[in-house]
Enzyme design. Structure first.
Site, PDB file in Angstrom:
ATOM      1  N   GLU A  73       0.805  -1.223   0.000  1.00 36.62           N
ATOM      2  CA  GLU A  73       0.000   0.000   0.000  1.00 36.62           C
ATOM      3  C   GLU A  73       0.837   1.272   0.000  1.00 36.62           C
ATOM      4  O   GLU A  73       0.299   2.373  -0.187  1.00 36.62           O
ATOM      5  CB  GLU A  73      -0.937  -0.015   1.210  1.00 36.62           C
ATOM      6  N   GLU A 126       7.142 -22.218   7.096  1.00 34.43           N
ATOM      7  CA  GLU A 126       7.542 -21.357   8.215  1.00 34.43           C
ATOM      8  C   GLU A 126       8.583 -22.009   9.113  1.00 34.43           C
ATOM      9  O   GLU A 126       9.170 -21.345   9.975  1.00 34.43           O
ATOM     10  CB  GLU A 126       6.332 -20.965   9.049  1.00 34.43           C
TER      11      GLU A 126
END
Length: 272
Positions: A83, A114
């Site tokens: 953004e 992960e």
């Protein structure tokens, strides 16, 4: 991996028999819990400020911010980073969001991604890391190997490191130079850290990136003067900024904006 800390994010919910509740009861309960998030973030504002003030001089000399995380945490980092260009007109290379398992993991679970402790640094290494860069690890549990390994290597190489977690005393809280520990309490659905912990992460990331962009001069007054004019809504927003600032008609403001291609360019052309 050591678990010598209270794992709040895995603690039992304060609520039970959820399947027996009405929709209104469920939503009311969730909202009651969500009210705790802003209070938890308020407590760590000094820690967020210390991190921002450590990153800023490095960013001013060309440093970047890397967000590293897995699952929801990784997705929130990628979201915040993505953004920055449309909101502040900065290049997409300033904030870089990396998620365990790569971009495929934004929409799909990637098994065991992960758990690879050296993968985050391998992912970052593709960007020619320098000491001016900063790394912010995001993990509600505070134990994610992908994040922990990345922070440890970043520390070893002298980078600024931050860690956003919901578990005090967790490995990530103890490893990051700037731990930000939002203690939001047990999740409404036990262990579902995409709820309160995720909301806290989103709030903290917004605070970090917005503060940095304001300090970097990407806001005038309270206006996003460098936002990209990528759709009609944003052209209209920019037009109204200029109308309010100069007292111009809608037609003149929009014509000036479309000719200059940014609010800042118009303001530079017509200094007050």
């Amino acid at each position: 991996m050591s678990t010598d800390f209270t794992n709040i994010t895995e603690s039992a919910s304060l609520y039970d028999h959820l399947e027996e509740k009405s929709t209104l009861e469920l939503l009311t309960d969730i909202n009651r819990e969500d009210h705790k998030v802003a209070d938890a973030v308020e407590v760590v504002i000094p820690a967020i400020a210390d991190l921002v003030d450590d990153i800023l001089p490095r960013m001013e000399r060309g440093g970047r911010v890397f967000y590293i995380g897995a699952g929801t945490s990784g997705r929130l980092g990628v979201l915040d980073a993505s953004e920055i260009p449309p909101t502040y007109g900065m290049p997409p290379t300033l904030f870089i969001g990396l998620i365990a398992g790569g971009d495929y993991a934004l929409r799909h679970p990637v098994e065991n991604a992960e758990d690879i402790a050296d993968q985050a640094w391998a992912d970052m290494s593709a960007y020619d890391i320098s000491e001016a860069d900063s790394v912010i690890g995001i993990a509600a549990s505070g134990t994610t190997p992908y994040v922990l390994g990345g922070l440890r290597e970043a520390n070893r190489r002298g980078l600024v490191t931050g860690g956003i977690t919901s578990n005090p005393g967790s490995p990530i809280a103890l490893t990051a130079k700037h731990p930000i520990v939002t203690i939001v309490g047990p999740e409404y659905v036990t262990g579902s850290s995409r709820m309160k912990s995720g909301t806290a992460q989103k709030m903290v990331l917004n605070m970090i990136s917005s503060s940095l962009m304001i300090h970097m001069g990407r806001v005038e007054g309270n206006r996003m003067v460098d936002m990209q004019l990528s759709n009609k809504k944003l052209v209209e927003r920019g037009t109204r900024m200029l109308m309010d600032y100069y007292g111009w008609s809608h037609d003149r403001a929009q014509a000036e904006l479309l000719e200059a291609h940014s609010v800042r360019a118009v303001m530079d052309k017509h200094p007050k």
